[in-house]
Design a protein around this motif. Structure first.
Motif, PDB file in Angstrom:
ATOM      1  N   PRO A 148       4.854   6.438 -27.110  1.00  0.00           N
ATOM      2  CA  PRO A 148       5.876   6.038 -25.786  1.00  0.00           C
ATOM      3  C   PRO A 148       6.929   5.772 -26.203  1.00  0.00           C
ATOM      4  O   PRO A 148       7.538   4.975 -27.673  1.00  0.00           O
ATOM      5  N   ALA A 150      10.382   3.867 -25.901  1.00  0.00           N
ATOM      6  CA  ALA A 150      11.184   2.511 -25.429  1.00  0.00           C
ATOM      7  C   ALA A 150      12.036   2.382 -25.124  1.00  0.00           C
ATOM      8  O   ALA A 150      13.074   3.135 -25.292  1.00  0.00           O
ATOM      9  N   THR A 313       8.218  -1.500 -31.264  1.00  0.00           N
ATOM     10  CA  THR A 313       8.371  -1.789 -29.773  1.00  0.00           C
ATOM     11  C   THR A 313       7.224  -2.156 -29.609  1.00  0.00           C
ATOM     12  O   THR A 313       5.626  -2.530 -30.266  1.00  0.00           O
ATOM     13  N   HIS A 315       4.600  -3.224 -26.100  1.00  0.00           N
ATOM     14  CA  HIS A 315       3.831  -3.120 -25.049  1.00  0.00           C
ATOM     15  C   HIS A 315       4.150  -4.291 -23.474  1.00  0.00           C
ATOM     16  O   HIS A 315       3.245  -5.179 -24.889  1.00  0.00           O
ATOM     17  N   LYS A 317       1.854  -5.564 -19.946  1.00  0.00           N
ATOM     18  CA  LYS A 317       1.179  -4.006 -18.923  1.00  0.00           C
ATOM     19  C   LYS A 317       1.379  -5.557 -17.947  1.00  0.00           C
ATOM     20  O   LYS A 317       0.943  -7.100 -18.816  1.00  0.00           O
ATOM     21  N   GLN A 333       3.526  -0.747 -16.159  1.00  0.00           N
ATOM     22  CA  GLN A 333       4.253  -0.915 -18.307  1.00  0.00           C
ATOM     23  C   GLN A 333       5.329  -1.214 -18.648  1.00  0.00           C
ATOM     24  O   GLN A 333       5.668  -0.149 -17.954  1.00  0.00           O
ATOM     25  N   ARG A 334       6.507  -1.715 -19.866  1.00  0.00           N
ATOM     26  CA  ARG A 334       7.415  -1.078 -20.044  1.00  0.00           C
ATOM     27  C   ARG A 334       6.889  -1.273 -21.879  1.00  0.00           C
ATOM     28  O   ARG A 334       6.071  -2.505 -22.268  1.00  0.00           O
ATOM     29  N   ASP A 335       7.394  -0.054 -22.641  1.00  0.00           N
ATOM     30  CA  ASP A 335       7.632  -0.547 -23.587  1.00  0.00           C
ATOM     31  C   ASP A 335       8.835  -0.506 -23.800  1.00  0.00           C
ATOM     32  O   ASP A 335      10.399  -0.356 -23.793  1.00  0.00           O
ATOM     33  N   TYR A 337      12.015  -2.019 -27.312  1.00  0.00           N
ATOM     34  CA  TYR A 337      12.095  -2.001 -28.020  1.00  0.00           C
ATOM     35  C   TYR A 337      12.973  -3.234 -28.724  1.00  0.00           C
ATOM     36  O   TYR A 337      13.960  -3.034 -28.315  1.00  0.00           O
ATOM     37  N   HIS A 356       1.273  -9.294 -23.644  1.00  0.00           N
ATOM     38  CA  HIS A 356       2.085  -8.259 -24.321  1.00  0.00           C
ATOM     39  C   HIS A 356       1.248  -7.741 -25.337  1.00  0.00           C
ATOM     40  O   HIS A 356      -0.267  -8.887 -25.740  1.00  0.00           O
ATOM     41  N   ILE A 358       1.273  -5.069 -29.967  1.00  0.00           N
ATOM     42  CA  ILE A 358       2.617  -4.230 -30.592  1.00  0.00           C
ATOM     43  C   ILE A 358       1.383  -2.950 -31.058  1.00  0.00           C
ATOM     44  O   ILE A 358      -0.230  -3.174 -31.715  1.00  0.00           O
ATOM     45  N   ASP A 364       7.800   4.266 -34.425  1.00  0.00           N
ATOM     46  CA  ASP A 364       8.765   4.145 -32.563  1.00  0.00           C
ATOM     47  C   ASP A 364       9.595   4.708 -32.317  1.00  0.00           C
ATOM     48  O   ASP A 364      10.131   5.104 -33.256  1.00  0.00           O
TER      49      ASP A 364
END
Ligand SMILES: O=C(O)CCC(=O)C(=O)O
Length: 414
Positions: A148, A150, A313, A315, A317, A333-335, A337, A356, A358, A364
């Motif tokens: 993904p 980030a 990164t 993650h 949700k 959802q967000r990724d 960094y 959250h 990893i 990454d």
């Protein structure tokens, strides 16, 4: 005055370029597993997309040198992607004209644009450019790197998440790690941990509140004044505090300034006090942590995580969007960094309603605006190899009863 190269030297140079070209073509076509004419275009069939090859190890210096070269000799870029461990990358100009200018200006040999790689540790290196019809998302190399993408961590990227960069110096970071490594690490399935203050209990994910509390260890000294400074920005509502039945609202001083009345708010630190529980996580490349929220009821709202040594990164949700009288689900959802030496602060929604985690990976992928290009829409996709990362999570143990947050889905009290 420099002497002009002799005919013999020019011939040798040309042969060297040709050899590089042939190598680059071979590597790209083999890796992309496509016929030559669907992968590389001849110079009389221009495109705004180019392959760039033979730049070295593909680190950030390479990326910056190539970016500057493309901006100077071509024009505004939309994207430049290089992949560590692979000898070719992909770039896209905004306009085909820019790609054509670069090819024409730097062309040394037919069908090849080669630049001397000034700025790298090997100034003799020759970098090769080829037109390609392929978009970045069509490349096999992109598929292989199915990771993904980030976004850089920034305050407000998730409501209640605050980001502070370079909170300690690289020297302080080294000194902290030296001290940390003198203490014993406990091995878990995919990382190692240390705990200070209250002992963290895995399984129930809380602390033994009867345990005698130890002060935070000395290696935290460089970061404590920064944490205090940040926490001093946060205020809690007196009105809501007076009512034990309600969730205590939190705001920063600047948010209150915008909203108007700050008189009914008092400093967060005065009300709750400094953090008293610390968890250290040591991640080797490939390690991770499963999706979780820090359990609501044993800890106060605000907690913070400091990253040492490596970026990573994280993650996020989202749990559930809770609206009065309505149950609605969100898959947001967000990724994000996190850079080394940065601190993230979780509060409100980010703290209570987003899991959250990893992922267990060694690499990454981060997309960021180019610092070199003045064009605001030029993005750089960078693959970053993970190094050893140590995180410090600071929490405050909570003694004042159950959690009353407005996010019951992920709440252990409601
Ligand atoms: O490594 C991190 O930054 C996060 C650690 C974490 O989520 C935790 O200790 O619960």
């Amino acid at each position: 005055m420099e002497e002009a190269p002799s005919k013999k030297e020019l011939k040798r140079e040309e042969q060297r370029y040709k050899k590089k070209m042939a190598q680059a073509q071979g590597v790209i076509c083999r890796a992309e597993n496509r016929p030559f004419d669907q992968t590389i275009l001849q110079n009389d069939c221009p495109s705004k997309r180019l392959f760039v090859s033979h730049f070295g190890c593909g680190d950030e210096i390479d990326q910056d040198v190539i970016t500057s070269f493309c901006l100077e000799n071509g024009g505004p870029l939309l994207n430049l992607s290089i992949f560590p461990g692979n000898t070719y990358g992909h770039l896209e100009f905004k306009e085909e004209e820019s790609a054509r200018r670069l090819i024409e200006q730097a062309m040394d040999v037919k069908n090849c644009v080669a630049m001397r790689f000034e700025g790298s540790d090997n100034p003799d290196r020759i970098v090769v450019f080829y037109y390609t019809p392929l978009r970045l998302d069509e490349l096999k190399i992109s598929e292989k790197m199915e990771i993904p993408t980030a976004e850089p961590a920034t305050t407000g990227i998730i409501p209640g998440l605050y980001v502070y960069e370079e909170v300690i110096t690289p020297e302080e970071e080294e000194a902290m790690l030296r001290e940390i490594d003198q203490n014993k690490w406990t091995k878990l399935l995919s990382r190692k941990v240390q705990h200070y203050g209250y002992e963290f209990k895995y399984g129930t994910n809380d602390v033994d509140q009867s345990q005698v509390i130890e002060p935070l260890p000395q290696f935290c000294d460089p970061i404590i004044p920064k944490i205090e400074h940040i926490l001093n920005e946060f205020k809690v509502s007196q009105e809501v505090m007076a009512s034990k039945e309600k969730h205590t609202e939190i705001r920063t001083a600047s948010e209150l300034e915008k909203e108007g009345d700050a008189s009914q708010w008092e400093p967060y630190l005065k009300h709750y006090g400094m953090f008293d529980q610390l968890t250290l996580n040591n991640y080797a490349p490939g390690d991770g942590i499963p999706p979780h929220v820090d359990k609501h009821s044993p800890f106060q709202e605000i907690f913070m995580a400091l990253s040492l040594k490596s970026g990573v990164t994280m993650h996020f949700k989202k749990g559930e969007v809770v609206k009065e009288g309505e149950e609605s689900k969100s898959e947001a959802q967000r990724d994000i960094y996190l850079k080394p030496r940065s601190l993230i602060l979780f509060s409100g929604e980010a703290r209570y309603n987003w899991l959250h985690s990893i992922a267990q990976r060694k690499i990454d992928k981060v997309e960021e605006q180019s610092a070199i290009s003045k064009e605001s829409d030029c993005t750089m996709t960078k693959l970053r190899s993970r190094q050893r990362r140590v995180s410090l999570t600071f929490r405050k143990v909570k003694f004042d009863g159950p959690c009353r947050c407005p996010y019951p889905l992920l709440c252990d009290s409601q």
